[in-house]
Design a protein around this motif. Sequence first.
Motif, mmCIF file in Angstrom:
data_model
loop_
_atom_site.group_PDB
_atom_site.id
_atom_site.type_symbol
_atom_site.label_atom_id
_atom_site.label_comp_id
_atom_site.label_asym_id
_atom_site.label_seq_id
_atom_site.Cartn_x
_atom_site.Cartn_y
_atom_site.Cartn_z
ATOM 1 N N ILE A 66 48.280 -29.952 75.794
ATOM 2 C CA ILE A 66 48.683 -28.580 75.476
ATOM 3 C C ILE A 66 50.198 -28.478 75.352
ATOM 4 C CG2 ILE A 66 48.761 -26.224 76.368
ATOM 5 C CD1 ILE A 66 46.088 -26.658 77.666
ATOM 6 N N CYS A 89 43.646 -18.123 81.919
ATOM 7 C CA CYS A 89 44.477 -19.306 81.666
ATOM 8 C C CYS A 89 45.783 -18.962 80.958
ATOM 9 C CB CYS A 89 43.687 -20.315 80.833
ATOM 10 S SG CYS A 89 44.666 -21.741 80.349
ATOM 11 N N ILE A 90 46.901 -19.469 81.483
ATOM 12 C CA ILE A 90 48.198 -19.264 80.835
ATOM 13 C C ILE A 90 48.684 -20.552 80.162
ATOM 14 C CG2 ILE A 90 48.924 -17.314 82.269
ATOM 15 C CD1 ILE A 90 50.513 -19.288 84.010
ATOM 16 N N ARG A 91 47.751 -21.511 79.941
ATOM 17 C CA ARG A 91 48.029 -22.721 79.160
ATOM 18 C C ARG A 91 49.234 -23.496 79.701
ATOM 19 N NH1 ARG A 91 43.891 -20.674 77.454
ATOM 20 N NH2 ARG A 91 43.584 -19.719 75.424
ATOM 21 N N CYS A 92 49.258 -23.688 81.027
ATOM 22 C CA CYS A 92 50.392 -24.400 81.609
ATOM 23 C C CYS A 92 50.182 -25.905 81.526
ATOM 24 C CB CYS A 92 50.580 -23.968 83.057
ATOM 25 S SG CYS A 92 49.283 -24.594 84.149
ATOM 26 N N SER A 93 48.904 -26.337 81.478
ATOM 27 C CA SER A 93 48.497 -27.740 81.396
ATOM 28 C C SER A 93 48.592 -28.505 82.716
ATOM 29 C CB SER A 93 49.210 -28.497 80.274
ATOM 30 O OG SER A 93 50.572 -28.696 80.563
ATOM 31 N N ALA A 94 48.807 -27.814 83.822
ATOM 32 C CA ALA A 94 48.827 -28.500 85.120
ATOM 33 C C ALA A 94 47.489 -29.178 85.400
ATOM 34 C CB ALA A 94 49.156 -27.507 86.246
ATOM 35 N N CYS A 95 46.395 -28.539 84.961
ATOM 36 C CA CYS A 95 45.075 -29.120 85.251
ATOM 37 C C CYS A 95 44.859 -30.421 84.477
ATOM 38 C CB CYS A 95 43.963 -28.116 84.954
ATOM 39 S SG CYS A 95 43.916 -27.473 83.277
ATOM 40 N N ILE A 139 40.601 -27.447 81.397
ATOM 41 C CA ILE A 139 40.474 -26.102 80.810
ATOM 42 C C ILE A 139 39.682 -26.176 79.507
ATOM 43 C CG2 ILE A 139 42.799 -26.252 79.754
ATOM 44 C CD1 ILE A 139 40.900 -23.049 80.832
ATOM 45 N N CYS A 196 45.882 -24.944 89.648
ATOM 46 C CA CYS A 196 45.896 -23.854 88.655
ATOM 47 C C CYS A 196 46.671 -22.642 89.174
ATOM 48 C CB CYS A 196 44.473 -23.449 88.289
ATOM 49 S SG CYS A 196 44.460 -22.077 87.108
ATOM 50 N N PRO A 197 47.708 -22.210 88.432
ATOM 51 C CA PRO A 197 48.544 -21.115 88.917
ATOM 52 C C PRO A 197 47.835 -19.759 88.908
ATOM 53 C CG PRO A 197 49.218 -21.733 86.706
ATOM 54 C CD PRO A 197 48.194 -22.749 87.155
ATOM 55 N N VAL A 198 46.698 -19.652 88.243
ATOM 56 C CA VAL A 198 45.946 -18.399 88.295
ATOM 57 C C VAL A 198 44.572 -18.634 88.928
ATOM 58 C CG1 VAL A 198 47.123 -17.080 86.496
ATOM 59 C CG2 VAL A 198 45.388 -18.751 85.851
ATOM 60 N N ILE A 228 41.921 -20.550 88.622
ATOM 61 C CA ILE A 228 40.637 -20.621 87.921
ATOM 62 C C ILE A 228 39.792 -21.690 88.605
ATOM 63 C CG2 ILE A 228 39.481 -21.122 85.723
ATOM 64 C CD1 ILE A 228 42.052 -20.191 84.322
ATOM 65 N N ILE A 265 37.669 -24.052 88.109
ATOM 66 C CA ILE A 265 37.106 -24.826 87.002
ATOM 67 C C ILE A 265 35.800 -25.530 87.398
ATOM 68 C CG2 ILE A 265 37.568 -26.754 85.405
ATOM 69 C CD1 ILE A 265 40.469 -25.787 85.272
HETATM 70 S S1 SF4 Z 1 45.996 -25.132 85.299
HETATM 71 FE FE1 SF4 Z 1 44.972 -23.152 85.005
HETATM 72 S S2 SF4 Z 1 46.412 -21.932 83.800
HETATM 73 FE FE2 SF4 Z 1 47.088 -24.059 83.651
HETATM 74 S S3 SF4 Z 1 46.134 -24.823 81.737
HETATM 75 FE FE3 SF4 Z 1 44.763 -25.361 83.422
HETATM 76 S S4 SF4 Z 1 43.332 -23.631 83.548
HETATM 77 FE FE4 SF4 Z 1 45.062 -22.936 82.324
#
Ligand code: SF4
Lengths: 474, 218
Positions: free
Chosen positions: A160, A321-327, A350, A383-385, A387, A389
């Motif tokens: 991402i 999801c804020i598309r941070c790509s940490a996951c 994600i 995940c910063p929000v 989720i 998963i």
């Molecule tokens: S860690 Fe959470 S917010 Fe970030 S991309 Fe993955 S699902 Fe999205």
Amino acid sequence: MTRTFLGMPASALQRSFPSNAAKAVRDSQLRFNLRKATHTIRDKRASVVGELPDWEELRQAGKAIKDHTLRNLDRYLVQLEEAVTAAGGHVHWARDADEANRIVAGLVKATGETEVVKVKSMATQEIGLNEALAAEGVTAYETDLAELIVQLGDDWPSHILVPAIHRNRAEIREIFQERMGEWGRPAPEGLTDEPRALAEAARLHLRERFLSTKVAISGANFMIAETGTLVVLESEGNGRMCLTLPRTLISVVGIEKLLPSWRDLEVFLQLLPRSSTGERMNPYTSTWTGAAEGQEFHLVLLDNGRTHVLADEVGRQALRCIRCSACLNVCPVYERAGGHAYGSVYPGPIGAILTPQLRGLDSELDRSLPYASSLCGACYEVCPVAIDIPQVLVDLRAKARHPRAERLGMAAAGWIFNRPERLARAQRAGGRLRRFVPKRLPGPMSAWTDTRDIPDIPRESFRGWWDRTGGGDR
Amino acid sequence: MNSRDLILARVRGAVAGAPDVEVPRAYRGVTGDATGGATPAGGDRLIDLLAERLRDYRAIVHVVPEAEIASVVEEALTRRKTGRLVVPDGLPPAWLEREPRDREPYDTVGDDPELSAADLDGVDGVITGCAVAIAETGTIVLDAGHGQGRRALTLLPDYHLCVVGAGQIVAGVPDAVARLSPERPLTWISGPSATSDIELNRVEGVHGPRTLEVVIAR
Ligand code: SF4
């Protein structure tokens, strides 16, 4: 519902995740690149997240703000539309990829231009905007360094945040030398594979284009309902170039990117940079409201399957999801399989929950995605929000139709386990026939034994032993 | 049904009956801990933190008494051999005051009438003030106000020199968000332009200014 388009060719949907992944794990260069990259970002993230004493409180606030927004999305979308319009912008609504592409192509053609510059945006990748514009005679130039590498290499993004994570410096140099000339200013003579030299080549290649192009297309990380403000976070400055210099700006944004109030940014401008690039703050963030500094501004609000996801009680959390790509960066499966195996612009954990929900569970690939995980839970933790998963994966597994052999096996197991006499009879039969059990199962059942050994079947079941010996007394 | 009504109807159908959520805001909010109002000790702490965080992102940082801004600015411009410098409307003239006996080391260019993108691309640098600076993250925020100019001014020149007043430094992101106005186009800057797209190696300077120099006035 017709299948939602997610920016990958139909041929990619015919192979399942395991077969895509099997191909990727044989590519040792890819695995080396991925491992190095994901581990680097993961460590940086951990250290800047650890700096904040209130990370968990920010995370809980971020989660709740998003849930509240989604619950009242209709109201906030209307409020956003009013605010953007009042500030001199134009708002368009697109139910699917086709409609969004038509709207954008129409807006570009109305300006009389045949070239546009683009800021990296997941939404426009998702709808395949570049291809749609090309069909209308409009050339879209990617300006983010990684996107440029992907575009010049005629390739697909695999991460991402760092879409060219699967390319190393030598490959990038080769792509620049061979392809830059076809798209504009060629790569400088004697280009080396030093990252600094490669970045400089991109700067020179794009400079002219920024100064002369009249139309830009962007996405947005956040939209503020209360004020009509859009927010873009970036690193290189190509975003600022696109947002600032062209006369017309068109932003294509998913409807779930909304935040209710200006104040909510105090949460997300802390959560996003630390989670994505592992920096306290990304080099550049731009915010603008409506037609800024005399620009013509269009906002295209995109559904493309999102309302379908919103209707699912368990699955809707994916829209936070804020598309941070940490996951992605912590996922052991992503680290080995790479982004392309997921067959959509949304890879990693994600992607495994978002893609099958947006696109439906109709293809072999999309049915296999909920299984592209060991359920270790590392994604949920970072995940910063917040989720969950793994929870969504398990829920989707229950919804995805299983392969025929597995369904038959499970039905048979259900029939046997249902009655104690049947189980006892089956166990006795198993004990007697144990010598004939092969190491590998035949036919469609071989999928199971390809990755596991068949457990040894004991001579006697525990129940049988208990009956015979009275619990060991006899 | 048009797409607007269709999407809104789909949303309403999808969330009907779902519970609403209270937002817990237990994180560190607005501190009021700004160099302007707080105790001098707190102010010094924020200045030091801002300087340290900016340096982490490879910005060049000077912390000086207000009376020395002009001499530090002149030294920086001389060191960089700046030939043409963009000066936005409303920049305090005191920042550019030079000793009369000095040779004119650079030309200044205003933005009224507006410079073209090509003109801006041809200048060597730009000097601005800022709206807010955030100590914890090492961020400078421009809001296109007095002494800052429109957004392109700090984008095309390769060198950005920014003067931060002590009263503009706040502790954290919530303080900055509270002070800023969403109606103005904002640019948040944390170090020079950078990329990590090639094997995750950080390289400073892609499209934005490759050098960011910050003068913090105590
Ligand atoms: S860690 Fe959470 S917010 Fe970030 S991309 Fe993955 S699902 Fe999205």
